[in-house]
Design an enzyme around this catalytic site. Structure first.
Site, PDB file in Angstrom:
ATOM      1  N   GLY A  35       0.879  -1.179   0.000  1.00  0.00           N
ATOM      2  CA  GLY A  35       0.000   0.000   0.000  1.00  0.00           C
ATOM      3  C   GLY A  35       0.911   1.222   0.000  1.00  0.00           C
ATOM      4  O   GLY A  35       1.796   1.337   0.875  1.00  0.00           O
ATOM      5  N   ALA A  36       0.696   2.111  -0.973  1.00  0.00           N
ATOM      6  CA  ALA A  36       1.642   3.209  -1.189  1.00  0.00           C
ATOM      7  C   ALA A  36       1.842   4.087   0.053  1.00  0.00           C
ATOM      8  O   ALA A  36       2.964   4.499   0.353  1.00  0.00           O
ATOM      9  CB  ALA A  36       1.165   4.038  -2.375  1.00  0.00           C
ATOM     10  N   ARG A  77      11.279  -0.447  -3.521  1.00  0.00           N
ATOM     11  CA  ARG A  77      10.269  -0.695  -4.563  1.00  0.00           C
ATOM     12  C   ARG A  77      10.288   0.504  -5.519  1.00  0.00           C
ATOM     13  O   ARG A  77      10.367   1.644  -5.076  1.00  0.00           O
ATOM     14  CB  ARG A  77       8.866  -0.879  -3.942  1.00  0.00           C
ATOM     15  CG  ARG A  77       8.767  -2.186  -3.147  1.00  0.00           C
ATOM     16  CD  ARG A  77       7.343  -2.524  -2.789  1.00  0.00           C
ATOM     17  NE  ARG A  77       6.541  -2.854  -3.939  1.00  0.00           N
ATOM     18  CZ  ARG A  77       5.204  -2.931  -3.921  1.00  0.00           C
ATOM     19  NH1 ARG A  77       4.549  -2.685  -2.802  1.00  0.00           N
ATOM     20  NH2 ARG A  77       4.534  -3.245  -5.004  1.00  0.00           N
ATOM     21  N   CYS A 147      -7.871  -3.629  -6.001  1.00  0.00           N
ATOM     22  CA  CYS A 147      -6.721  -3.740  -5.091  1.00  0.00           C
ATOM     23  C   CYS A 147      -7.081  -3.334  -3.658  1.00  0.00           C
ATOM     24  O   CYS A 147      -8.252  -3.389  -3.267  1.00  0.00           O
ATOM     25  CB  CYS A 147      -5.508  -2.976  -5.600  1.00  0.00           C
ATOM     26  SG  CYS A 147      -3.958  -3.627  -4.882  1.00  0.00           S
ATOM     27  N   ASP A 216      -0.719   4.786  -6.708  1.00  0.00           N
ATOM     28  CA  ASP A 216       0.700   4.649  -6.360  1.00  0.00           C
ATOM     29  C   ASP A 216       1.508   5.843  -6.815  1.00  0.00           C
ATOM     30  O   ASP A 216       2.500   6.212  -6.182  1.00  0.00           O
ATOM     31  CB  ASP A 216       1.274   3.359  -6.951  1.00  0.00           C
ATOM     32  CG  ASP A 216       0.762   2.148  -6.184  1.00  0.00           C
ATOM     33  OD1 ASP A 216      -0.279   1.598  -6.584  1.00  0.00           O
ATOM     34  OD2 ASP A 216       1.382   1.787  -5.169  1.00  0.00           O
ATOM     35  N   LYS A 227      -2.253  -0.287  -9.205  1.00  0.00           N
ATOM     36  CA  LYS A 227      -2.125  -1.743  -9.347  1.00  0.00           C
ATOM     37  C   LYS A 227      -2.615  -2.226 -10.705  1.00  0.00           C
ATOM     38  O   LYS A 227      -3.627  -1.759 -11.214  1.00  0.00           O
ATOM     39  CB  LYS A 227      -2.893  -2.441  -8.220  1.00  0.00           C
ATOM     40  CG  LYS A 227      -2.766  -3.951  -8.129  1.00  0.00           C
ATOM     41  CD  LYS A 227      -1.355  -4.501  -8.121  1.00  0.00           C
ATOM     42  CE  LYS A 227      -0.360  -3.834  -7.213  1.00  0.00           C
ATOM     43  NZ  LYS A 227      -0.342  -4.335  -5.868  1.00  0.00           N
TER      44      LYS A 227
HETATM   45  P1  RI2 Z   1      -2.958   3.310  -0.402  1.00  0.00           P
HETATM   46  C1  RI2 Z   1      -1.010  -0.418  -3.633  1.00  0.00           C
HETATM   47  O1  RI2 Z   1       0.196  -0.884  -4.158  1.00  0.00           O
HETATM   48  C2  RI2 Z   1      -2.194  -0.540  -4.568  1.00  0.00           C
HETATM   49  O2  RI2 Z   1      -1.841  -0.364  -5.923  1.00  0.00           O
HETATM   50  C3  RI2 Z   1      -3.083   0.572  -4.050  1.00  0.00           C
HETATM   51  O3  RI2 Z   1      -4.078   0.950  -4.962  1.00  0.00           O
HETATM   52  C4  RI2 Z   1      -2.051   1.652  -3.815  1.00  0.00           C
HETATM   53  O4  RI2 Z   1      -0.904   0.976  -3.290  1.00  0.00           O
HETATM   54  C5  RI2 Z   1      -2.450   2.765  -2.902  1.00  0.00           C
HETATM   55  O5  RI2 Z   1      -2.675   2.303  -1.612  1.00  0.00           O
HETATM   56  P2  RI2 Z   1       0.976  -2.141  -3.482  1.00  0.00           P
HETATM   57  O6  RI2 Z   1       1.955  -1.582  -2.478  1.00  0.00           O
HETATM   58  O7  RI2 Z   1      -1.750   4.185  -0.259  1.00  0.00           O
HETATM   59  O8  RI2 Z   1      -0.052  -3.035  -2.875  1.00  0.00           O
HETATM   60  O9  RI2 Z   1      -4.195   4.092  -0.712  1.00  0.00           O
HETATM   61  O10 RI2 Z   1       1.714  -2.811  -4.622  1.00  0.00           O
HETATM   62  O11 RI2 Z   1      -3.129   2.371   0.769  1.00  0.00           O
END
Ligand code: RI2
Length: 326
Positions: A35-36, A77, A147, A216, A227
């Site tokens: 989650g970003a 990442r 996601c 992201d 995602k």
């Molecule tokens: P929040 C995640 O990436 C998803 O793509 C999600 O939509 C985005 O981050 C934003 O998340 P990953 O880290 O910051 O799961 O809103 O690859 O939580």
């Protein structure tokens, strides 16, 4: 978030267990925390805790050690720009203390303050996005999400708190099925939640009033990086004339895109899409596992940010206001 707000007395709530910079790096890379927003806060916390204990004989070595730790965290990442932006925010605090002739103690304290400031602001941004976004939803709206996004869930949870009686369809979101996490969280919150497979998205789009997803990275032209599969959902929404909203903290704007640089798309291991056994049995099959994709601005109605509603064409002016800490 301005650096002038560094005089924070408050310590943020401990969101993650305390870990070293190396452990935080591995935790991020292996997506044990994802989650970003969360990955940015984890990196800020790890840098803060590193600064608390850093031993350095002079200010220059202290600043260099903190910088090196920050660079390592940023490289965990490649796609979510929240990670370098969050770390850069903290490093700006450390660097300002160093360049203004501060002692080792001053640099350490400035790093701790900047990290706490970032963590508090990031958490508060999610809350504000929820409030701003929920007001735009109508009573009885049906939403599709993709996601697992804290910011997007904040909008839905707030709408539920307001008694709007919303209903949510969650895409499973291969390869790592992060939609399962979203569905579990929203259902536990009391929201009418249905889990669907990614390829059923068009089928359910006819029942939807809007799509709400997270983010992201945002490019200067208002394009969204999120995602993988998000862009398909956006095209389907466009075709079905369903609104497409993005819940995004402004520190997800990618400054380098103003110079025409592209956002790197993370490619992950094939074992996320097929078992090791299957891969071994089928040596001629090639794999690609990009985990993010790009949604063009014309498919996005608006971004819900902590500063308010921003159309894709308004991203540049938000970016200009944020330049102060770059
Ligand atoms: P929040 C995640 O990436 C998803 O793509 C999600 O939509 C985005 O981050 C934003 O998340 P990953 O880290 O910051 O799961 O809103 O690859 O939580």
């Amino acid at each position: 978030m301005g650096v002038e707000t560094l005089k924070v007395a408050k310590e943020p709530k401990q969101e993650f267990t305390i870990m070293s910079v190396d452990d935080a790096f591995t935790t991020l890379q292996e997506m044990r925390v994802h989650g970003a927003g969360r990955i940015a806060r984890l990196a800020a916390q790890a840098l803060r805790d590193y600064a608390k204990d850093v031993k350095a004989p002079n200010p220059k070595e202290c600043w260099h050690a903190i910088l090196k730790a920050g660079e390592k965290l940023k490289s965990a990442r490649p796609t979510a720009v929240s990670l370098p932006n969050g770390v850069n925010y903290v490093l700006y605090g450390s660097r300002t203390a160093f360049e203004s002739g501060g002692s080792v103690e001053d640099i350490r304290q400035a790093t701790i303050n900047a990290a706490n400031d970032f963590i508090l602001s990031s958490t508060d941004a999610v809350r504000q996005i929820g409030e701003i976004g929920a007001k735009r939803l109508k009573n009885g709206d049906t939403i599709i999400t993709h996601c697992n996004s804290e910011a997007a869930m904040s909008v839905m949870k707030k709408a539920h708190d307001m008694g709007k009686g919303i209903k949510v369809y969650c895409d499973e979101t291969r390869p790592k099925f992060q939609g399962h996490k979203t569905a579990a969280a929203l259902a536990a919150y009391g929201i009418d939640t249905t889990l669907i497979i990614d390829s059923a998205c068009r089928f359910f789009m006819d029942k939807a009033d809007r799509v709400v997803v997270g983010c992201d990275a945002i490019s200067v032209n208002g394009a969204l990086v999120n995602k993988v599969g998000t862009s398909q959902v956006a095209v389907l929404a466009h075709e079905a004339r369903v609104n497409f909203w993005v819940a995004a903290e402004t520190y997800k704007i990618d400054f380098k895109t103003i110079m025409g640089e592209l956002v790197d798309i993370e490619e992950r291991d094939p074992t996320e899409i097929a078992s090791k056994e299957w891969i071994t049995k089928n040596p001629k099959v090639k794999f690609n596992n990009p985990v993010f994709d790009i949604t063009a601005p014309e498919y996005i109605d608006f971004y819900i940010t902590e500063k308010g509603i921003v159309p894709p064409a308004g991203i540049y002016s938000v970016m200009k206001d944020l330049y102060q800490y770059r």
